[in-house]
Design a protein around this motif. Structure first.
Motif, mmCIF file in Angstrom:
data_model
loop_
_atom_site.group_PDB
_atom_site.id
_atom_site.type_symbol
_atom_site.label_atom_id
_atom_site.label_comp_id
_atom_site.label_asym_id
_atom_site.label_seq_id
_atom_site.Cartn_x
_atom_site.Cartn_y
_atom_site.Cartn_z
ATOM 1 N N GLY A 97 -26.201 -32.224 25.772
ATOM 2 C CA GLY A 97 -27.319 -31.169 26.352
ATOM 3 C C GLY A 97 -28.261 -30.916 26.938
ATOM 4 O O GLY A 97 -29.040 -32.250 27.413
ATOM 5 N N ALA A 98 -28.730 -29.501 27.258
ATOM 6 C CA ALA A 98 -29.925 -29.637 28.154
ATOM 7 C C ALA A 98 -31.664 -30.446 28.285
ATOM 8 O O ALA A 98 -32.184 -31.116 28.298
ATOM 9 N N CYS A 99 -31.315 -30.129 26.679
ATOM 10 C CA CYS A 99 -32.455 -30.907 25.332
ATOM 11 C C CYS A 99 -32.216 -31.761 25.602
ATOM 12 O O CYS A 99 -33.807 -32.694 25.853
ATOM 13 N N PHE A 123 -39.765 -21.059 26.197
ATOM 14 C CA PHE A 123 -38.412 -21.811 25.753
ATOM 15 C C PHE A 123 -39.141 -22.986 24.093
ATOM 16 O O PHE A 123 -40.479 -23.571 24.901
ATOM 17 N N ASN A 169 -37.879 -22.256 34.892
ATOM 18 C CA ASN A 169 -36.795 -20.955 33.742
ATOM 19 C C ASN A 169 -36.574 -20.090 34.286
ATOM 20 O O ASN A 169 -37.109 -19.253 33.901
ATOM 21 N N ASN A 173 -34.726 -17.692 29.127
ATOM 22 C CA ASN A 173 -35.411 -17.427 27.460
ATOM 23 C C ASN A 173 -37.211 -17.227 27.067
ATOM 24 O O ASN A 173 -37.399 -18.787 27.613
ATOM 25 N N ASP A 201 -35.251 -25.374 34.903
ATOM 26 C CA ASP A 201 -34.024 -25.168 33.413
ATOM 27 C C ASP A 201 -33.476 -24.141 34.639
ATOM 28 O O ASP A 201 -33.658 -23.413 33.900
ATOM 29 N N TYR A 204 -28.753 -21.089 31.934
ATOM 30 C CA TYR A 204 -28.523 -19.667 32.288
ATOM 31 C C TYR A 204 -27.745 -19.076 33.279
ATOM 32 O O TYR A 204 -27.868 -18.059 33.915
ATOM 33 N N SER A 231 -26.651 -27.133 31.573
ATOM 34 C CA SER A 231 -25.712 -27.062 30.722
ATOM 35 C C SER A 231 -24.777 -26.444 30.730
ATOM 36 O O SER A 231 -24.440 -25.573 30.966
ATOM 37 N N SER A 233 -22.882 -25.278 27.550
ATOM 38 C CA SER A 233 -23.474 -24.982 26.477
ATOM 39 C C SER A 233 -23.146 -23.149 26.943
ATOM 40 O O SER A 233 -22.458 -22.861 25.963
ATOM 41 N N LYS A 234 -24.279 -22.605 27.661
ATOM 42 C CA LYS A 234 -23.850 -21.242 27.978
ATOM 43 C C LYS A 234 -23.512 -20.240 28.311
ATOM 44 O O LYS A 234 -22.232 -19.705 28.147
ATOM 45 N N ARG A 242 -22.720 -30.549 23.010
ATOM 46 C CA ARG A 242 -23.972 -30.825 23.043
ATOM 47 C C ARG A 242 -24.035 -31.856 24.844
ATOM 48 O O ARG A 242 -23.287 -32.860 24.566
HETATM 49 C C1 LIG Z 1 -33.805 -22.559 28.128
HETATM 50 C C2 LIG Z 1 -32.963 -23.250 27.718
HETATM 51 N N1 LIG Z 1 -33.324 -24.869 28.206
HETATM 52 C C3 LIG Z 1 -32.527 -25.472 27.164
HETATM 53 C C4 LIG Z 1 -31.609 -25.432 25.937
HETATM 54 C C5 LIG Z 1 -30.866 -26.270 25.478
HETATM 55 O O1 LIG Z 1 -29.748 -26.314 25.890
HETATM 56 P P1 LIG Z 1 -28.533 -27.369 25.731
HETATM 57 O O2 LIG Z 1 -27.668 -26.925 24.081
HETATM 58 O O3 LIG Z 1 -27.738 -27.601 26.556
HETATM 59 O O4 LIG Z 1 -29.276 -28.597 24.716
HETATM 60 C C6 LIG Z 1 -31.533 -23.912 26.162
HETATM 61 C C7 LIG Z 1 -31.262 -23.025 24.499
HETATM 62 O O5 LIG Z 1 -30.781 -22.320 23.911
HETATM 63 C C8 LIG Z 1 -32.119 -23.292 26.458
HETATM 64 O O6 LIG Z 1 -33.089 -21.823 26.175
#
Ligand SMILES: Cc1ncc(COP(=O)(O)O)c(C=O)c1O
Length: 388
Positions: A97-99, A123, A169, A173, A201, A204, A231, A233-234, A242
Motif C-alpha cells: 500500500g501507499a502507507c 491525511f 497530496n 484527502n 502522494d 487519488y 497505490s 487501492s483507490k 495492500r
Molecule cells: C492520501 C492518502 N494516501 C495514502 C493512503 C493509503 O493508501 P493505501 O491503501 O495504498 O495504503 C490513503 C488512504 O486513505 C490516503 O487517503
C-alpha cells in the motif's frame, strides 16, 4: 514489577479519533456511515481472476524484495504513457500500500529533528510517519477561501534550515482539492529552488472531475528530488489488497528498499501479478475507472447540492477524490460535538475535521462512498437533526 514504558515516539502520536467515532457507532441500528475512505465498488473480475490464476500458477512464495520486474515495467510504462515521464524499472519499489511507501521514504530520508511540511488539513498518517522516523511534522495550512489550494507564502513562512521534505497530496484527502495547473507550476518552481525533497502522494490521481487532468508533480520539474507515492487501492477499488508503490530518483532506491526489505520482505506476490493485469489490461481498466468516476461525479454533485441547501452548513464543490469537508462553524458546534450528535441523533457517521489538523476544527469530512439513495437518506437525517 515492569518499569518499562512504551517509546516516547509512540506517545507523541495522537490515536486516530476516527476509531472513536466508529466505536461510538458500533451497535447503533440502521446507521449510515459517511466515514469510509474507500470505494464502495468491488475489485473488477478481470483483476480478481488474474489473482486466482496467479495462485494456481504458484505465485505463493516471496517475490523479489523490490517487486516483480513485470509489475515495475508496467508501472514505468504507465508513467511514460500517461505523463511522458521516463523512469527505469529499478526506480520503482512495490510496497504494501501507499502507507508503507510513506513509511519507507520517511525512514530512509529523515534524521532526528528534521522538519517535514505536512498538509493541514491532511491525511493523518503523514505526521505519524514523520514522527516514527524521528522527524518533526510542521503543518502548512490550506484554506477554504482558497479552495484548499496551497499558497506559496504559507510554504515560505514554514521553511527553516531544518526543513528536509514537503508532502504534497492532490487530489487531496480530506478536502477533495486539486491544484490549478498554473499555481502548481509556480509552487514547484518555488520548491525546486529550495534544498528540500518533495513527497507527492498521488493515490487519488484517477478520481478527478470536470475533465481536469491529474498533474503528476515531476512533470513540472524537480524530478531529481521528488518521490512519487501511488497505490492500486483507490483507482482499482483494491484497498484490501495492500499494493502500492513509489518512484524515486535512482540513488535513493537502495536505502529505501533496505527499509522495505527489513520491514516487510516484499508485497503479496499473487496480488502483484493481479496488479500487472490492472495496468496492462488497459481496455478493461479504462472502462472500470470511467464507470466508477462517472458514478462518483454524480454523487459529488448531489452531495454538493444537498449540503448547500442545509442552513448553517456549507462547502465548496470539490474537484477530486471522494470527500467533502463540510463547514459546520455556523451550527455553533465543534467538529467533535457535531460528529457525536450526528451519530447519536441522526445515526450518520461523519469524521471530525480536527482529526486532519487544526484547520479542520470547523469542519467534518464526509465520504460519498455510498449510493445516492443512501446519501439522500443521510442528508435528510442530518437536516432533521439540525432543525430540532
Ligand atoms: C492520501 C492518502 N494516501 C495514502 C493512503 C493509503 O493508501 P493505501 O491503501 O495504498 O495504503 C490513503 C488512504 O486513505 C490516503 O487517503
Amino acid at each position: 514489577m515492569v518499569e518499562k514504558k512504551v517509546s516516547d515516539k509512540i506517545s507523541k502520536i495522537r490515536p486516530s479519533g476516527i476509531r472513536r467515532m466508529f466505536d461510538l457507532a458500533q451497535g447503533v441500528p440502521n446507521i449510515i456511515s459517511l466515514g469510509i475512505g474507500q470505494p464502495d465498488f468491488d475489485t473488477p473480475d478481470y483483476i480478481k481472476n488474474a489473482m486466482k490464476k496467479a495462485l494456481d500458477n504458484k505465485y505463493t512464495g516471496y517475490s523479489p524484495n523490490i517487486g516483480y520486474k513485470e509489475l515495475r515495467e508496467a508501472i514505468v510504462n504507465k508513467y511514460e504513457e500517461e505523463y511522458d515521464l521516463n523512469y527505469e524499472p529499478n526506480d520503482v519499489i512495490v510496497t504494501c500500500g501507499a502507507c508503507e511507501a510513506l513509511f519507507d521514504i520517511c525512514q530512509a530520508i529523515l534524521n532526528e529533528g528534521d522538519e517535514v511540511l505536512v498538509p493541514d488539513p491532511g491525511f493523518l498518517t503523514y505526521p505519524a510517519q514523520v514522527i516514527f522516523a524521528g522527524g518533526i511534522p510542521v503543518p502548512y495550512q490550506t484554506k477554504e477561501e482558497d479552495d484548499f489550494e496551497i499558497k506559496i507564502e504559507e510554504i515560505e513562512s514554514k521553511i527553516t534550515k531544518k526543513t528536509k521534505m514537503i508532502i504534497l497530496n492532490f487530489p487531496n484527502n480530506p478536502t477533495g482539492a486539486v491544484m490549478d495547473k498554473k499555481k502548481m507550476n509556480e509552487l514547484i518552481e518555488f520548491i525546486e529552488k529550495k534544498d528540500i525533497f518533495i513527497l507527492s502522494d498521488e493515490c487519488y490521481e484517477k478520481l478527478i472531475y470536470d475533465n481536469l487532468k491529474h498533474i503528476c508533480v515531476p512533470t513540472l520539474g524537480a524530478k531529481n528530488k521528488t518521490f512519487i507515492v501511488n497505490s492500486f487501492s483507490k483507482s482499482y477499488a483494491m484497498t484490501g489488497w495492500r499494493v502500492g508503490y513509489l518512484l524515486a530518483p535512482s540513488e535513493f532506491i537502495a536505502p529505501i528498499n533496505l527499509v522495505h526489505q527489513m520491514n516487510t520482505a516484499c508485497t503479496n506476490s499473487a496480488a502483484q501479478i493481479a496488479c500487472v493485469e490492472a495496468l496492462n489490461n488497459k481496455d478493461e481498466s479504462l472502462k472500470f475507472i470511467k464507470k466508477m468516476v462517472s458514478e462518483f461525479d454524480k454523487r459529488r454533485k448531489f452531495v454538493f447540492k444537498r449540503a448547500s441547501e442545509i442552513p448553517n452548513i456549507s462547502c465548496n464543490l470539490t474537484k477530486g477524490a471522494f470527500y467533502f469537508l463540510l463547514n459546520i462553524k455556523n451550527t455553533g458546534l465543534s467538529a467533535q460535538e457535531f460528529s457525536e450528535l450526528m451519530i447519536t441523533d441522526a445515526k450518520v457517521v461523519t469524521v471530525p475535521g480536527d482529526e486532519f489538523g487544526d484547520i479542520g476544527k470547523d469542519y467534518v469530512r464526509i465520504a460519498y462512498t455510498l449510493d445516492i439513495k443512501k446519501l439522500d437518506e443521510a442528508f435528510n437525517r442530518i437536516e432533521n437533526t439540525l432543525n430540532k
